[in-house]
Scaffold this active site. Structure first.
Site: not given
Length: 535
Positions: A72, A398, A49, A30, A27-28, A279
């Site tokens: 980003h 999970g 991502e 980076e 993105g901008s 769980h």
């Protein structure tokens, strides 16, 4: 006068530490990091991502080194957090760098800016920070790398304002941290003495065994003790050869059944295992009366929250070698091996039982199996035993969407074909990973089980009296066509007679042949959840 920029210092450090495969979604904030991108680096693009983080995790697990991830700013970090959560729970070493807006704009709450970047990913990173000065960025990344690789390993997060990359900074030199440590001799001697006097010992193997490459020391300890060996609930790794006669099975993530499985043993030793991973709640005790627990793990936090037993904080390999050396051959019979399930019917509709029987006979021993099919995990474990260290990978936490990208990164680590068993519901969380697999010719065979919905959710709903469950149906998706649209070769199977040849084709592809997805329409006669059949 310093002539090296932050970017140049970081690139040099990444090269020195072997992190030349970078996973991300740019993105901008980076862009300046990528100026004069070096020819010896590989950028692996994930189309979301969380996919980038999952691929990086697979690469880290395959290379046993930290992987570098570029995210980003605030939005990209938010997208990635489910995968970061998995990496944290599964102790995967990642160095995560997120872009941030220009330092001079931060007071104005700018577009794409992160207000509290060091707080955003917590508590699911080992550390998170944004260096106060640009010149501190290379040293912060070097510290992040050391911390990610120190047991218990895990992801570390650094936020870097976008204008830092062109500022001057001193290079940093990697340094070694020797991370194995051994428990107190008296503690191991006391455990050895108790194991020699007990009548029925058992070992519970957790993901820490595979993480520390300690399968062989665990095997030696089990054989010396003639102890039954279980794998901890919902473990994200393998840790003991499941074809071994001492192997007894997989513990359920529910208190009463777990305590019942371990009730025959007077001493249980948990190795690298968060033993009480539940769980659903059933009000049961952690262990039955008369079962004594010892727990060895490198994580002092895990030792602290365990509700019962004696914890010994240690890395496993040196402790197991010392412990086995203290033990004499016992005068006790080994437990009987667990029975094998009967073969599945070979005609009629395709069932998961049949699919996994056929997969077992065709899966080479040196192949890594990645799994994310929650509805069918118990059946997979029963019918496809894993024999090798590192031979099984899944999520121990999970958060869905882990399996597809994890398999891509694992395949790119050594270019050996990986087999990924994935459910239709899980696949849709990160189906974009197929595009990356095709782009990088990743040797992955995906076996996708399509039962038309979130079957695990339906089964749990019936268990607690919620039926029908809204939003659990996702039928009608042509996964073979979807895979083909991403450039991934694919086929579809609906009848059991077609399945053997289709599996032969999917699994027999060479390591240079790129990815393949086999879409298998399955019919469940029953749903399975945590080892309990529910009709």
């Amino acid at each position: 006068m310093t002539t090296t920029t932050v970017r140049e210092a970081v690139v040099r450090f990444l090269r020195d530490t072997g992190m030349t495969t970078v996973f991300g979604n740019p993105g901008s904030t980076e862009l300046r990091m990528f100026r004069d991108w070096p020819d010896d680096f590989t950028y692996v693009l994930g189309l979301q991502e969380s996919v980038a983080v999952g691929m990086a995790a697979g690469h880290a697990l395959g290379t046993r080194r930290a992987a570098f991830v570029s995210l980003h700013s605030a939005g990209g970090v938010g997208h990635a957090l489910g995968a970061v959560f998995n990496a944290f729970r599964d102790r995967v070493p990642l160095v995560i760098v997120a872009g941030q807006q220009t330092r001079s704009l931060l007071q104005l709450r700018p577009f794409l800016g992160a207000d509290e970047p060091a707080l955003f990913p917590r508590p699911y990173v080992k550390s998170a920070r944004q260096p106060e000065r640009a010149e501190d960025v290379p040293a912060a990344l070097a510290e992040a790398h050391r911390l990610a690789m120190t047991p218990p390993r895990g992801p570390v997060f650094v936020s870097v304002p976008e204008d830092d990359w062109d500022r001057p900074a001193e290079p940093v030199t990697p340094r070694t941290v020797h991370s194995q440590f051994t428990a107190d001799e008296d503690a191991l001697a006391a455990l050895a003495a108790r194991l020699e006097t007990c009548a029925r010992p058992a070992l519970v193997v957790g993901p820490g065994v595979d993480d520390e490459d300690a399968l062989e020391p665990v095997r030696a300890l089990a054989e010396r003790l003639r102890a039954g060996v279980w794998i901890s609930p919902l473990s994200g790794r393998s840790g003991f050869p499941e074809s071994h006669p001492l192997f007894q099975g997989f513990l359920p993530p529910v208190a009463r059944p777990l305590a019942a499985r371990l009730a025959p043993y007077d001493v249980v030793v948990a190795l690298g295992a968060p033993l009480f991973t539940y769980h659903v709640a059933d009000g049961g005790p952690p262990l039955a009366p008369g079962t004594e627990l010892f727990h060895l793990d490198c994580d002092p936090a895990q030792a602290a929250w365990l509700p019962t037993g004696t914890s010994i904080v240690t890395t496993l390999r040196p402790a197991l070698a010392r412990l086995t050396g203290l033990l004499r051959d016992p005068d006790r019979a080994p437990p009987p091996p667990r029975p094998a399930p009967p073969p599945a019917p070979a005609d009629g509709p395709v069932t998961p039982d049949l699919l996994f029987d056929l997969l077992h006979t065709r899966l080479p021993r040196d192949r890594v199996l990645v799994e994310e099919a929650p509805s069918h995990r118990d059946t997979l474990h029963a019918r496809v035993p894993i024999a090798s260290s590192g031979g099984f990978l899944t999520t121990g936490s999970g958060a869905l969407g882990w399996g597809l990208p994890l398999a891509v990164g694992r395949a790119l680590a050594d270019r050996r074909r990986v087999v990924c068993v994935v459910g239709d519901g899980s696949a849709l969380y990160s189906v974009q990973a197929l595009w990356t697999a095709a782009r990088h010719t990743a040797p992955v065979t995906y076996v996708l089980l399509d039962n038309g919905g979130y079957s695990a959710v339906r089964a749990l709903g019936r268990r607690i009296g919620v039926a029908p469950v809204p939003g659990a149906d996702i039928a009608g998706i042509d996964f073979a066509a979807l895979a083909a649209s991403f450039g991934c070769a694919a086929a579809r199977v609906e009848h059991s007679g077609e399945l053997p040849a289709a599996l032969d084709h999917a699994l027999g592809r060479g390591d240079d042949a790129g990815p393949f997805l086999l879409h298998v329409v399955v019919t469940d006669s029953t749903d399975t959840l945590h080892g309990t059949r529910t009709g």
